[in-house]
Design a protein around this motif. Sequence first.
Motif, PDB file in Angstrom:
ATOM      1  N   LEU A  38       0.832  -1.221   0.000  1.00 27.01           N
ATOM      2  CA  LEU A  38       0.000   0.000   0.000  1.00 27.01           C
ATOM      3  C   LEU A  38       0.860   1.262   0.000  1.00 27.01           C
ATOM      4  O   LEU A  38       0.568   2.235  -0.710  1.00 27.01           O
ATOM      5  CB  LEU A  38      -0.922  -0.019   1.220  1.00 27.01           C
ATOM      6  N   GLU A  39       1.946   1.250   0.775  1.00 31.34           N
ATOM      7  CA  GLU A  39       2.873   2.402   0.780  1.00 31.34           C
ATOM      8  C   GLU A  39       3.486   2.614  -0.599  1.00 31.34           C
ATOM      9  O   GLU A  39       3.679   3.744  -1.069  1.00 31.34           O
ATOM     10  CB  GLU A  39       3.967   2.174   1.827  1.00 31.34           C
ATOM     11  N   LEU A  40       3.801   1.427  -1.249  1.00 30.30           N
ATOM     12  CA  LEU A  40       4.373   1.549  -2.588  1.00 30.30           C
ATOM     13  C   LEU A  40       3.383   2.209  -3.538  1.00 30.30           C
ATOM     14  O   LEU A  40       3.758   3.081  -4.349  1.00 30.30           O
ATOM     15  CB  LEU A  40       4.772   0.165  -3.080  1.00 30.30           C
ATOM     16  N   GLN A  41       2.109   1.795  -3.450  1.00 25.58           N
ATOM     17  CA  GLN A  41       1.091   2.423  -4.319  1.00 25.58           C
ATOM     18  C   GLN A  41       0.969   3.933  -4.043  1.00 25.58           C
ATOM     19  O   GLN A  41       0.803   4.758  -4.951  1.00 25.58           O
ATOM     20  CB  GLN A  41      -0.258   1.738  -4.084  1.00 25.58           C
ATOM     21  N   GLN A  42       1.052   4.259  -2.761  1.00 27.03           N
ATOM     22  CA  GLN A  42       0.998   5.698  -2.406  1.00 27.03           C
ATOM     23  C   GLN A  42       2.181   6.453  -3.001  1.00 27.03           C
ATOM     24  O   GLN A  42       2.053   7.598  -3.422  1.00 27.03           O
ATOM     25  CB  GLN A  42       0.941   5.846  -0.874  1.00 27.03           C
ATOM     26  N   CYS A  43       3.348   5.767  -2.981  1.00 26.93           N
ATOM     27  CA  CYS A  43       4.535   6.416  -3.607  1.00 26.93           C
ATOM     28  C   CYS A  43       4.310   6.613  -5.091  1.00 26.93           C
ATOM     29  O   CYS A  43       4.681   7.652  -5.666  1.00 26.93           O
ATOM     30  CB  CYS A  43       5.773   5.533  -3.356  1.00 26.93           C
ATOM     31  N   TYR A  44       3.690   5.611  -5.751  1.00 20.96           N
ATOM     32  CA  TYR A  44       3.392   5.776  -7.183  1.00 20.96           C
ATOM     33  C   TYR A  44       2.436   6.962  -7.411  1.00 20.96           C
ATOM     34  O   TYR A  44       2.594   7.747  -8.347  1.00 20.96           O
ATOM     35  CB  TYR A  44       2.767   4.498  -7.712  1.00 20.96           C
ATOM     36  N   LYS A  45       1.401   7.051  -6.558  1.00 23.25           N
ATOM     37  CA  LYS A  45       0.469   8.159  -6.673  1.00 23.25           C
ATOM     38  C   LYS A  45       1.169   9.504  -6.465  1.00 23.25           C
ATOM     39  O   LYS A  45       0.888  10.491  -7.160  1.00 23.25           O
ATOM     40  CB  LYS A  45      -0.654   8.014  -5.659  1.00 23.25           C
ATOM     41  N   ALA A  46       2.089   9.529  -5.469  1.00 23.52           N
ATOM     42  CA  ALA A  46       2.841  10.775  -5.225  1.00 23.52           C
ATOM     43  C   ALA A  46       3.668  11.144  -6.437  1.00 23.52           C
ATOM     44  O   ALA A  46       3.786  12.305  -6.821  1.00 23.52           O
ATOM     45  CB  ALA A  46       3.721  10.601  -3.992  1.00 23.52           C
ATOM     46  N   GLN A  47       4.283  10.053  -7.054  1.00 26.32           N
ATOM     47  CA  GLN A  47       5.078  10.310  -8.273  1.00 26.32           C
ATOM     48  C   GLN A  47       4.194  10.884  -9.373  1.00 26.32           C
ATOM     49  O   GLN A  47       4.581  11.807 -10.090  1.00 26.32           O
ATOM     50  CB  GLN A  47       5.720   9.002  -8.717  1.00 26.32           C
TER      51      GLN A  47
END
Length: 518
Positions: free
Chosen positions: A65-74
């Motif tokens: 989930l954190e990784l997905q959030q990082c993708y969204k931030a990117q």
Amino acid sequence: MMMEMNFFHRSQEVIAREAIKHALKALRKRHLLEEGAHAPAFIAISRPIASQGSEWKEKAENLELELQQCYKAQSRLSEQLVVEVAESRASKASLQEKEEGITNLQTELTQTRDECSQLQADLEEKIKALELLVSENHQLKAELEEMTNKAKNAEAENKMLVDRWMLQKMKDAERLNEANAIYEEMVDRLKASGLEKLAQQQVDGVVRRNEDGAEFFMESTIPSICKHRINAHEGGCASILFEYNSGKLVSGGQDRTIKMWDTNTGSLSHTLYGCLGSVLDLTITHDNRSVIAASSSNNLYVWDVNSGRVRHTLTGHTDKVCAVDVSKVSSRHVLSAAYDRTIKVWDLNKGYCINTIICHSNCNALSFSMDGLTICSGHVDGNLRLWDIQTGKLLSEVAAHSLAVTSISLSRNGNVVLTSGRDNLHNLFDMRSLEVCGTLRASGNRVASNWSRSCISPDDNYVAAGSADGSISIWSISKADIVSTLREHTSPVLCCSWSGLGKPLASADRNGIICTWT
């Protein structure tokens, strides 16, 4: 400045991209490290402790989930980067437009400075020209003041000279009066001693004499034939009269000339110049030496007939002078009437006015009485007035006509006065009572102007008056009826005059034609 801005935007874009890549690497590395670190423990634990598998699974899901959030931030950072790049491009275009505007403004500023310099140079030239004009104006003002002072001095000097001249003239007049008194005294002595006898003519108690002797009156004949038709004056002829005891005719017209005619031949014998306006009325002294004209130039002119020169110019009226007469007992006193509502009495020996009478109505015609003591005047209000020449007081008046009086003519004996008016009537008044003693009229006889002059024949038997239709009516005073109608003129007849010799009768019209009738 544009380059610095571009470089600044590019560096921000690079830094943002590197930051995103670095964050992704760190997350992957962390993920790998955590997987490597927890893998042995997971295996060790999973074997003995099966219950802990769900925890680790939950932990993995959280990391995912954190990784997905990082993708969204990117993704958000990428969108923000695109917006910032678009804004950077818009700022760059705006900066270019402003730089072009600054360039244009600098060009306009340069042009404006050049124009300002040119205008400043023109202003300096105008200021110099204005200073030159101001200096010239001051100089002209100084010259004008100097000329004004000179004119005032000349006027004062002229006035002083005129005063001296008038004083000298008065002295000469006094000497002449003294000489006349001495002469009269000598004549009286000669009469008393019987060395000289003078012929006298008694007319109703009034002795009429002039410098050349008694006047001659002959029986008048009724005129019927036009003897001469003379083109006398350009623009019209308003006044004619005969010399005393002579057939010579004097005329004045709008051409500002006085002409003298031989009625026997119809030829011009003499012309008098010097009048500055139209001649409205004429009179002549009893010695036939001086002709006096009333003029539209507000002046009267006195000519010496022998020399043809103007002897006096009588000034004092403020409007056109329309009537003039000279005393019948001497050649010294003259009457004049003008449209300034005044009647003036002039002394020809002194050359100036000795009395002024103010009237309630403009005077169109006037005449001296036979004794020279009374003034007869006809006015625009239709009244006939009598004045005392010494005091200027009104003696009596009568409503002679319903409209303006145009002419006054005295009979030979002075007891009857003929008046003509714009009401087309010709009335005869008794001078002593101002009662009407006769009225003459004719259906075709119409008075043409305010200064139409009628006349009485020398024997007091007939009256002649011109008409607006060009005819001339002759009335018998005793019968009060027309005895002859003369037709030759083609324009309104303005004046008639009868020779003291009994004939001829003369008439003048608005076209300047003079006819003599026998």
